[in-house]
Motif scaffolding. Structure first.
Motif, short mmCIF file in Angstrom:
data_model
loop_
_atom_site.label_atom_id
_atom_site.label_comp_id
_atom_site.label_asym_id
_atom_site.label_seq_id
_atom_site.Cartn_x
_atom_site.Cartn_y
_atom_site.Cartn_z
N PRO A 19 2.06 0.94 -3.43
CA PRO A 19 1.04 1.72 -4.16
C PRO A 19 1.69 2.82 -4.98
O PRO A 19 2.73 3.36 -4.62
N VAL A 20 1.05 3.15 -6.09
CA VAL A 20 1.56 4.20 -6.98
C VAL A 20 1.07 5.58 -6.55
O VAL A 20 1.50 6.59 -7.09
N GLY A 21 0.17 5.62 -5.58
CA GLY A 21 -0.39 6.86 -5.08
C GLY A 21 -1.50 6.51 -4.10
O GLY A 21 -1.71 5.33 -3.79
N HIS A 22 -2.18 7.53 -3.63
CA HIS A 22 -3.21 7.31 -2.62
C HIS A 22 -4.45 8.14 -2.96
O HIS A 22 -4.34 9.26 -3.47
N VAL A 23 -5.61 7.57 -2.67
CA VAL A 23 -6.90 8.23 -2.93
C VAL A 23 -7.69 8.26 -1.63
O VAL A 23 -7.83 7.23 -0.96
N ILE A 24 -8.18 9.43 -1.26
CA ILE A 24 -9.09 9.58 -0.12
C ILE A 24 -10.45 9.96 -0.67
O ILE A 24 -10.59 10.96 -1.39
N THR A 27 -17.48 3.31 -3.06
CA THR A 27 -16.98 1.93 -3.08
C THR A 27 -16.46 1.57 -4.47
O THR A 27 -15.36 1.01 -4.62
N ARG A 28 -17.22 1.91 -5.49
CA ARG A 28 -16.80 1.55 -6.85
C ARG A 28 -15.60 2.38 -7.31
O ARG A 28 -14.71 1.87 -8.00
N LEU A 29 -15.54 3.65 -6.91
CA LEU A 29 -14.38 4.46 -7.28
C LEU A 29 -13.13 4.01 -6.52
O LEU A 29 -12.02 4.04 -7.08
N ALA A 30 -13.27 3.57 -5.29
CA ALA A 30 -12.13 3.00 -4.56
C ALA A 30 -11.61 1.77 -5.29
O ALA A 30 -10.39 1.57 -5.42
N ALA A 31 -12.52 0.94 -5.81
CA ALA A 31 -12.11 -0.26 -6.55
C ALA A 31 -11.37 0.11 -7.83
O ALA A 31 -10.38 -0.54 -8.19
N VAL A 32 -11.81 1.16 -8.50
CA VAL A 32 -11.10 1.63 -9.71
C VAL A 32 -9.68 2.04 -9.33
O VAL A 32 -8.71 1.66 -9.99
N ALA A 33 -9.55 2.83 -8.26
CA ALA A 33 -8.23 3.30 -7.83
C ALA A 33 -7.32 2.12 -7.49
O ALA A 33 -6.16 2.07 -7.95
N PHE A 80 -3.37 2.20 -6.85
CA PHE A 80 -3.43 3.19 -5.77
C PHE A 80 -3.91 2.51 -4.49
O PHE A 80 -4.71 1.58 -4.54
N SER A 81 -3.47 3.00 -3.36
CA SER A 81 -4.11 2.65 -2.10
C SER A 81 -5.29 3.61 -1.92
O SER A 81 -5.32 4.68 -2.55
N PRO A 129 1.67 10.42 -4.84
CA PRO A 129 0.72 11.51 -5.11
C PRO A 129 -0.64 11.22 -4.48
O PRO A 129 -1.04 10.06 -4.37
N LEU A 130 -1.31 12.29 -4.08
CA LEU A 130 -2.58 12.19 -3.39
C LEU A 130 -3.71 12.74 -4.24
O LEU A 130 -3.60 13.84 -4.79
N VAL A 131 -4.80 11.98 -4.30
CA VAL A 131 -6.01 12.39 -5.01
C VAL A 131 -7.16 12.39 -4.02
O VAL A 131 -7.34 11.43 -3.28
N LEU A 132 -7.91 13.49 -4.01
CA LEU A 132 -9.13 13.56 -3.21
C LEU A 132 -10.33 13.37 -4.12
O LEU A 132 -10.41 13.99 -5.18
N VAL A 133 -11.24 12.51 -3.69
CA VAL A 133 -12.49 12.27 -4.40
C VAL A 133 -13.61 12.63 -3.45
O VAL A 133 -13.59 12.22 -2.28
#
Length: 174
Positions: A6-11, A26-32, A37-38, A67-71
């Motif tokens: 993965p190039v980064g991670h999204v929570i 769900t849809r934003l996880a699919a975009v990531a 991204f994982s 890198p970490l992104v919080l949504v």
């Protein structure tokens, strides 16, 4: 064939009356995931106390790849913002964030290298002017749509905004 790292991670953190399988997260996880991204979706169903949610989120942040992104959406946005005040976060992508909650301290502040906020002009719970002030104070990218608090009518636009946001993070790490 092996999957690339993965190039980064999204929570992703859902709102108060939502869950980890809700449409937006769900849809934003699919975009990531589509951008490499994982992702993981926090399950805070039934937990309305923001500080209890924060206590559950911080260990996930500590273990997450970078890198970490919080949504976050609504209460999940508030909790993600609080987390950014305590941990180093590369990106925050917040939907309809409350700036304060009665009986909870502190008021929301945001700390990340990249910050974007999505809000509805017709949000019946959080005044757009307050969100504008938060965006101005943190120099966040602000997307205002003709939508209510749930932002349901503008999910395709939010997906595009999120893809652009994640692409900027990837560019900054090349």
């Amino acid at each position: 064939m092996l999957n690339p790292a993965p190039v980064g991670h999204v929570i992703l953190s859902h709102g108060m009356e939502s869950g980890p399988n809700a449409t937006k997260v769900t849809r934003l996880a699919a975009v990531a995931e589509g951008l490499g991204f994982s992702s993981e979706r926090v399950d805070d169903q039934g937990i309305v106390e923001p500080l209890a949610r924060l206590d559950r989120l911080l260990p996930k942040i500590d273990r997450a790849p970078r890198p970490l992104v919080l949504v976050g959406s609504s209460l999940g946005a508030y909790v993600s913002g609080l987390a950014s005040m305590q941990r180093a976060i590369e990106g925050l992508f917040l939907l309809a964030p409350p700036l304060r909650l009665p009986g909870i301290s502190p008021d929301l502040s945001l700390h990340a290298r990249h910050i974007a906020i999505v809000h509805g002009w017709r949000d019946e719970l959080i005044e757009p002017a307050e969100v504008y002030a938060l965006a101005a104070a943190t120099r966040a990218t602000l997307h205002l749509y003709d939508a209510d608090h749930r932002l349901t009518d503008v999910i395709p636009a939010i997906e595009r905004d999120f893809a652009t946001f994640l692409s900027r993070i990837l560019e900054s790490h090349q």
